[in-house]
Design an enzyme around this catalytic site. Sequence first.
Site, PDB file in Angstrom:
ATOM      1  CB  SER A 147      -0.875   0.020   1.252  1.00  0.00           C
ATOM      2  OG  SER A 147      -1.461   1.309   1.420  1.00  0.00           O
ATOM      3  CE1 TYR A 157      -3.607  -2.201   5.310  1.00  0.00           C
ATOM      4  CE2 TYR A 157      -3.048   0.070   4.782  1.00  0.00           C
ATOM      5  CZ  TYR A 157      -3.463  -1.189   4.378  1.00  0.00           C
ATOM      6  OH  TYR A 157      -3.723  -1.431   3.048  1.00  0.00           O
TER       7      TYR A 157
HETATM    8  P1  NDP Z   1     -11.688  -5.845   1.530  1.00  0.00           P
HETATM    9  O1  NDP Z   1     -11.826  -5.615   2.997  1.00  0.00           O
HETATM   10  O2  NDP Z   1     -12.726  -5.296   0.623  1.00  0.00           O
HETATM   11  O3  NDP Z   1     -11.576  -7.409   1.273  1.00  0.00           O
HETATM   12  C1  NDP Z   1     -10.705  -8.163   2.048  1.00  0.00           C
HETATM   13  C2  NDP Z   1     -10.720  -9.604   1.589  1.00  0.00           C
HETATM   14  O4  NDP Z   1      -9.749 -10.317   2.366  1.00  0.00           O
HETATM   15  C3  NDP Z   1     -12.046 -10.287   1.784  1.00  0.00           C
HETATM   16  O5  NDP Z   1     -12.224 -11.206   0.723  1.00  0.00           O
HETATM   17  C4  NDP Z   1     -11.841 -11.059   3.092  1.00  0.00           C
HETATM   18  O6  NDP Z   1     -12.609 -12.275   3.170  1.00  0.00           O
HETATM   19  C5  NDP Z   1     -10.381 -11.418   2.980  1.00  0.00           C
HETATM   20  N1  NDP Z   1      -9.732 -11.706   4.251  1.00  0.00           N
HETATM   21  C6  NDP Z   1      -9.649 -10.912   5.354  1.00  0.00           C
HETATM   22  N2  NDP Z   1      -8.957 -11.546   6.312  1.00  0.00           N
HETATM   23  C7  NDP Z   1      -8.595 -12.760   5.802  1.00  0.00           C
HETATM   24  C8  NDP Z   1      -7.871 -13.873   6.302  1.00  0.00           C
HETATM   25  N3  NDP Z   1      -7.359 -13.874   7.536  1.00  0.00           N
HETATM   26  N4  NDP Z   1      -7.724 -14.956   5.501  1.00  0.00           N
HETATM   27  C9  NDP Z   1      -8.215 -14.976   4.237  1.00  0.00           C
HETATM   28  N5  NDP Z   1      -8.900 -13.950   3.716  1.00  0.00           N
HETATM   29  C10 NDP Z   1      -9.081 -12.855   4.488  1.00  0.00           C
HETATM   30  O7  NDP Z   1     -10.215  -5.299   1.156  1.00  0.00           O
HETATM   31  P2  NDP Z   1      -9.722  -4.500  -0.136  1.00  0.00           P
HETATM   32  O8  NDP Z   1     -10.176  -5.200  -1.357  1.00  0.00           O
HETATM   33  O9  NDP Z   1      -9.996  -3.057   0.026  1.00  0.00           O
HETATM   34  O10 NDP Z   1      -8.127  -4.658   0.008  1.00  0.00           O
HETATM   35  C11 NDP Z   1      -7.453  -5.794  -0.541  1.00  0.00           C
HETATM   36  C12 NDP Z   1      -5.955  -5.628  -0.332  1.00  0.00           C
HETATM   37  O11 NDP Z   1      -5.519  -4.389  -0.893  1.00  0.00           O
HETATM   38  C13 NDP Z   1      -5.528  -5.593   1.134  1.00  0.00           C
HETATM   39  O12 NDP Z   1      -4.288  -6.244   1.291  1.00  0.00           O
HETATM   40  C14 NDP Z   1      -5.389  -4.114   1.413  1.00  0.00           C
HETATM   41  O13 NDP Z   1      -4.506  -3.842   2.479  1.00  0.00           O
HETATM   42  C15 NDP Z   1      -4.827  -3.635   0.078  1.00  0.00           C
HETATM   43  N6  NDP Z   1      -5.047  -2.213  -0.167  1.00  0.00           N
HETATM   44  C16 NDP Z   1      -6.318  -1.723  -0.363  1.00  0.00           C
HETATM   45  C17 NDP Z   1      -6.510  -0.381  -0.607  1.00  0.00           C
HETATM   46  C18 NDP Z   1      -7.860   0.196  -0.873  1.00  0.00           C
HETATM   47  O14 NDP Z   1      -7.949   1.443  -1.029  1.00  0.00           O
HETATM   48  N7  NDP Z   1      -8.927  -0.571  -0.950  1.00  0.00           N
HETATM   49  C19 NDP Z   1      -5.371   0.557  -0.636  1.00  0.00           C
HETATM   50  C20 NDP Z   1      -4.097  -0.066  -0.436  1.00  0.00           C
HETATM   51  C21 NDP Z   1      -3.949  -1.410  -0.221  1.00  0.00           C
HETATM   52  P3  NDP Z   1     -14.108 -12.323   3.859  1.00  0.00           P
HETATM   53  O15 NDP Z   1     -14.993 -11.497   2.964  1.00  0.00           O
HETATM   54  O16 NDP Z   1     -14.465 -13.752   3.830  1.00  0.00           O
HETATM   55  O17 NDP Z   1     -13.957 -11.737   5.222  1.00  0.00           O
END
Ligand code: NDP
Length: 246
Positions: free
Chosen positions: A145, A159
């Site tokens: 990120s 984070y």
């Molecule tokens: P979301 O919160 O929308 O989605 C997160 C996903 O990760 C869900 O599918 C969730 O599953 C899954 N998840 C959470 N914990 C676990 C775990 N312990 N094991 C397996 N799966 C898990 O996140 P985003 O799409 O916004 O972000 C995705 C990635 O991008 C992350 O790494 C985030 O840090 C990074 N990021 C996002 C940004 C943004 O602006 N959106 C900016 C910078 C980085 P479930 O639905 O089953 O809980």
Amino acid sequence: MRMEKVMLVTGASRGLGAAVALLAGTRGYAVCVNYANDEERAERVVAEIRAAGGKAIAMRADVGNDDDVVALFKRVDAELGVLDVLVNNAGIARPVSRIDALQIADIKRMFETNVYGTLLCSREAIRRMSTIHGGAGGVIVNFSSVASRLGAPGRNVHYAASKGAIDAMTLGMAREVAAEGIRVNAVSPGMIDTESQDRARIATVQDTVPMRRPGRPEEVANAVLWLASDEASYVTGTNMDVAGAR
Ligand code: NDP
């Protein structure tokens, strides 16, 4: 010769992971849609890939849990075949908090998901992909990120620190396995419009982004699919911003 490539996307039930899985499905990958809790959403992603003529399975696994991760990869072996691409997308950014208000359980959960998860999944992928283990090579794409270099003061230093670990492991792993047929890169999204983001905050801070808008999940997915592709065959150890300017 295998025609179909296999991709595992962690945390693909929604957000950026779902966007990567859906795009991969249209590009000929057989996709494992991993999720932590939301089976219904993960199955919806799978159904969408299949409806478009692709191949996909959903599998629950907590990426921070070693037993879950080992079982996840075994199931990919059994049901989809040889893994070509691992996308370490699963990550959490909550709770939003100053450091002086953090609880140990919050810090542990964040590091288990974001840091342990990426390390454990990468370990399993490298055991399968590395030529020193008899593999045919492969690609790992990590999710960092822009927070890792901004530090996210006042709201999310923990984070940002977890994403700093991703930056270090991307570089280190890339160099460790570069001669073993494996490329390792990261994407660093800026503010992307997903459910995990605070909508009021997006409205408030989007004007600080040089492009004056949040990114779309598909824009991140395009970068991931390019890094995964043979077009990026000499690209490893890099960290690509997808952030509307640096
Ligand atoms: P979301 O919160 O929308 O989605 C997160 C996903 O990760 C869900 O599918 C969730 O599953 C899954 N998840 C959470 N914990 C676990 C775990 N312990 N094991 C397996 N799966 C898990 O996140 P985003 O799409 O916004 O972000 C995705 C990635 O991008 C992350 O790494 C985030 O840090 C990074 N990021 C996002 C940004 C943004 O602006 N959106 C900016 C910078 C980085 P479930 O639905 O089953 O809980």
